[in-house]
Write a protein that holds these residues in place. Structure first.
Motif, short mmCIF file in Angstrom:
data_model
loop_
_atom_site.label_atom_id
_atom_site.label_comp_id
_atom_site.label_asym_id
_atom_site.label_seq_id
_atom_site.Cartn_x
_atom_site.Cartn_y
_atom_site.Cartn_z
N LYS A 135 60.58 -17.63 80.51
CA LYS A 135 61.36 -19.48 80.48
C LYS A 135 62.04 -19.93 81.37
O LYS A 135 62.71 -20.88 81.72
N ASN A 162 60.77 -26.53 74.65
CA ASN A 162 61.37 -25.03 75.81
C ASN A 162 60.85 -24.30 75.42
O ASN A 162 61.46 -23.10 75.99
N GLU A 169 56.64 -17.76 71.61
CA GLU A 169 56.27 -17.03 72.58
C GLU A 169 55.19 -15.78 72.37
O GLU A 169 55.14 -15.27 73.31
N LYS A 205 59.36 -27.18 67.81
CA LYS A 205 58.24 -28.08 69.08
C LYS A 205 57.60 -29.27 68.96
O LYS A 205 57.06 -29.72 69.51
N ASP A 233 60.34 -26.58 85.05
CA ASP A 233 60.51 -27.45 85.52
C ASP A 233 61.51 -28.67 86.04
O ASP A 233 61.62 -30.15 87.14
N ARG A 285 59.64 -21.39 83.72
CA ARG A 285 59.42 -23.10 83.44
C ARG A 285 60.63 -23.92 83.80
O ARG A 285 60.35 -24.73 84.23
N ASP A 286 61.53 -23.68 83.50
CA ASP A 286 62.96 -23.65 83.72
C ASP A 286 62.75 -24.40 85.47
O ASP A 286 63.18 -25.94 86.06
#
Length: 393
Positions: free
Chosen positions: A125, A78, A102, A71, A132, A128-129
């Motif tokens: 994830k 991430n 998580e 982290k 991003d 989030r990807d």
């Protein structure tokens, strides 16, 4: 979501590893394994798994240390991590979540819960990807917009014998609503301006390019309409033409946008020092004498341009004497705030002008003072400043 996601199993107990490998392969996941924390860190970096199942109690480096290191690393932070802990070890689970895990899985493993928590973590994830990728795409577009917008500012300032000219421009965001310009006309006069389009962000930046293009194109043209014979315009006529054309075009063509710009524009005769100008709602530029005192303020002579169709603008005149310094700026300077909410203000700017040297040195001093004043606060508005000084004869 890709069903062939790679999951790294980190556990020093072979029985747990074998069980998880079998369950995950049945769910069509790709698996990799690590037997301790150090091994896990190396594989997280080298293999970039989509998810890590991390046992807390391990030799060499425990799960908490792995969590802290992952982290703390922007390149891998991430990657979602599910901590594995015994049912009766709630304290370890809480600590793992606090360190950034998580989710968690209790031992012994329950197949339905294992599947559900892995799917949930991978779905998060994936989102989030996607976010991003969108943000990176947006950043690329903003960088392109910033580079294009830079082309609307002068690549270099004109060299006018007997005069020194310098500029300072600092956008608050990737793109700006402020702009400035300076260029000589065929008759040897110098046209210069500073302007501030209302609003922030992309909208202001788009209208900045429109205002700047209209003003620049109209300034260098002596032709009022197609087919009309070319004629030489006086500075006052040229300024009226430039500002009226820009004002009426924006106000009438883009009426629903409610966009406008404050502008100070001047035409300077470098031989006589005579300055004709229009101040359309902008901060009044200051003229500083060789004694360091502000002896003239070029107050407003009309409204902001683009706000009112067919608005009237008055042209005024003044003369810059030997060693006089003119400083034109947008409201981003006086309205700059520090972390305590204090404004930079006009008085602070006037104090900096009292010991002026060359325009370039002065603007460097103003830049340093502004940045020291802002400190850790966020720059809220664009900052634009243009300084013109008549050299001592």
């Amino acid at each position: 979501m890709n069903s062939q996601s790679k999951i790294l199993i980190v556990d020093d107990e072979p029985f747990n590893v074998d069980y998880l490998e079998q369950e995950l392969e049945d769910l069509n996941y790709i698996t990799a394994t690590a037997v301790n924390g150090q091994d896990a860190l190396e594989k997280i970096v080298s293999e970039s798994p989509d998810l890590v199942l991390l046992d807390i109690m391990m030799p060499i480096m425990d799960g908490f240390s792995v969590l802290e290191k992952v982290k703390a690393d922007p390149a891998i932070r991430n990657i979602p991590i599910i901590v594995i802990s015994a049912n009766n070890d709630l304290q370890s689970v809480v600590k793992g979540i606090q360190l950034g895990a998580e989710d968690y899985l209790p031992k012994p493993f329950e197949p339905t819960l294992l599947k559900a928590r892995i799917q949930s973590s991978l779905e998060k994830k994936h989102l989030r990807d996607m976010q991003d990728l969108y943000l990176k795409s947006l950043e690329r577009e903003m960088n392109i917009a910033r580079d294009i917008q830079k082309e609307f500012l002068p690549a270099q300032l004109p060299d006018v014998p007997g005069w020194e000219i310098a500029s300072y421009f600092e956008a608050a965001k990737e793109v700006a609503g402020d702009f400035y310009d300076a260029f000589t006309l065929p008759d040897g006069t110098l046209t210069f301006l500073v302007a501030d389009v209302c609003g922030k962000g992309i909208g202001a930046a788009l209208f900045m390019t429109l205002f700047r293009s209209l003003i620049h194109a109209a300034s260098i043209s002596d032709q009022f309409s197609p087919g009309q014979e070319q004629k030489s315009l006086s500075p006052a006529e040229r300024l009226q033409h430039v500002i009226s054309l820009t004002n009426n075009y924006v106000a009438e063509t883009h009426e629903e946008s409610n966009m406008f710009a404050t502008v100070f524009i001047g035409i300077l005769d470098p031989v006589s020092g005579k300055l004709s100008y229009i101040n359309g709602g902008n901060e009044p530029p200051l003229i500083v004498g060789k004694d360091g005192k502000v002896h003239t303020t070029l107050t407003r002579t009309g409204p902001a341009i683009g706000a009112i169709a067919q608005a009237k603008f008055t042209v005024k005149e003044t003369t810059l004497a030997s060693d006089d310094l003119l400083v034109a700026f947008t409201d981003g300077i006086p309205d700059t705030q520090n972390i305590d909410g204090e404004f930079f203000g006009n008085e602070r700017l006037r104090e900096l002008l009292m010991n002026h040297s060359s325009p370039t040195q002065l603007l460097n001093e103003i830049e340093v003072d502004l940045k020291q004043f802002i400190g850790e606060a966020e720059q809220f508005d664009d900052i634009t400043l243009l300084a013109i000084k008549r050299k001592a004869s």
